[in-house]
Design an enzyme around this catalytic site. Structure first.
Site, PDB file in Angstrom:
ATOM      1  CG  HIS A   1       4.433  45.195  64.476  1.00 55.99           C
ATOM      2  ND1 HIS A   1       4.320  45.758  65.725  1.00 55.99           N
ATOM      3  CD2 HIS A   1       5.251  46.017  63.777  1.00 55.99           C
ATOM      4  CE1 HIS A   1       5.035  46.881  65.775  1.00 55.99           C
ATOM      5  NE2 HIS A   1       5.611  47.048  64.599  1.00 55.99           N
TER       6      HIS A   1
ATOM      7  CB  CYS B   1       7.432  28.248  54.572  1.00 55.94           C
ATOM      8  SG  CYS B   1       8.943  27.350  54.134  1.00 55.94           S
TER       9      CYS B   1
ATOM     10  CB  SER C   1       3.311  53.098  75.771  1.00 60.88           C
ATOM     11  OG  SER C   1       3.906  51.926  75.269  1.00 60.88           O
TER      12      SER C   1
HETATM   13 ZN   LIG Z   1       8.045  25.837  52.713  1.00 65.89          ZN
END
Ligand SMILES: [Zn+2]
Length: 283
Positions: free
Chosen positions: A118, A126, A220
């Site tokens: 993740h 950006c 979990s």
């Molecule tokens: Zn940028």
């Protein structure tokens, strides 16, 4: 418990184990696990990708709260659990480490090649030019743009969650990309409603498919993002072991489950494995 621990030791001691870790591994580092035993009462719904990108007010609120909560994450240090995983890796027993955590603590504990499913909270991307910058740099820019902001905080909870009145949020100034000048900045983590980049998922599946066992630590398995690796392992006949505080949504697929605190259990596991092979159970 002892029998299960012995079985876990034999499983890990045989090597080629892929670790899949979740928030429960980092709670002992002071990072709250909102889904764990102590986190039943999550007071704020998680930010979704859609709200973040489409709603300027939601985005400002996110950055205002995150600007204050970041100090907690930045201060967090790896715990015994992270250190034990790094020891198992150094002992040559791991075929990979996949984490759902965005705190970077596996790497801080000395583990290498960690797949961060993740993303990482200490990096900022950006959305226009794709440039990656450090969160520390953004922290400096946000502090500069919001002098004295900390004084306006109504309440910082022990778990780092922040109560912010609307007028404080309204005063908060966000900043744009420092490279292209106007791009929207977003922490380089996968938000709810956003998909994990396909090559990263494929890399995880490849690791699971090559593994002799999958070891789930402190998750979990509530979200499919991590649970799918357990399902794949089970389908392929790769044994699944789970060490977690409380039940998980993968328990039905596991050949071994241990409901225990992570730091102490994993330290004991690393000690036992380092001490040499465990005799097979006498049954
Ligand atoms: Zn940028």
């Amino acid at each position: 418990m002892t029998e299960t621990f012995d079985a876990l030791t034999r499983l890990v001691g045989a090597g080629d184990v892929v670790v899949l870790s979740g928030a429960g591994l980092s709670t002992e580092s002071g990072i709250p696990d909102y889904r764990g035993p102590s986190g039943a009462a999550r007071r704020h719904t998680p930010m979704t990708y859609q709200a973040f990108t489409r709603d300027p007010h939601a985005r400002r609120r996110y950055w205002a709260r995150s600007h204050l909560g970041w100090r907690l994450i930045a201060r967090a240090a790896p715990n015994d659990g992270h250190r034990a995983v790094a020891r198992l890796q150094r002992a040559g027993l791991l075929g990979g480490i996949i984490t759902q955590n965005v705190d970077g603590l596996h790497t801080a504990a000395g583990a290498t090649g960690v797949i961060e499913l993740h993303g990482r909270l200490d990096e900022v991307t950006c959305l226009d030019c794709g440039n990656l910058t450090s969160r520390d740099e953004l922290d400096r820019r946000l502090t500069e743009a919001n002098p004295g902001f900390d004084a306006h905080v109504a309440h910082v909870n022990p778990d780092g969650d922040v109560d912010l009145p609307d007028e404080a949020v309204a005063r908060f100034r966000t900043v744009d990309c420092g490279i292209c000048g106007a791009g929207m900045l977003k922490p380089d983590v996968v938000f709810f409603g956003e998909t994990v980049p396909a090559p990263r998922v494929a890399d995880c599946f490849a690791h699971v498919e090559r593994a002799r066992a999958l070891l789930v630590l402190g998750s979990s398995l509530t979200v499919m993002s991590g649970r799918r690796f357990v399902l794949r392992a089970a389908k392929l006949g790769v044994p699944v072991a789970i060490v977690n505080q409380g039940p998980t949504r993968g328990d039905g697929y596991a050949s071994l489950t241990l409901d225990a605190t992570l730091g102490a259990t994993l330290s004991a596991l690393a000690d036992r494995v380092a001490a040499g092979p465990v005799p097979a159970a006498a049954v």
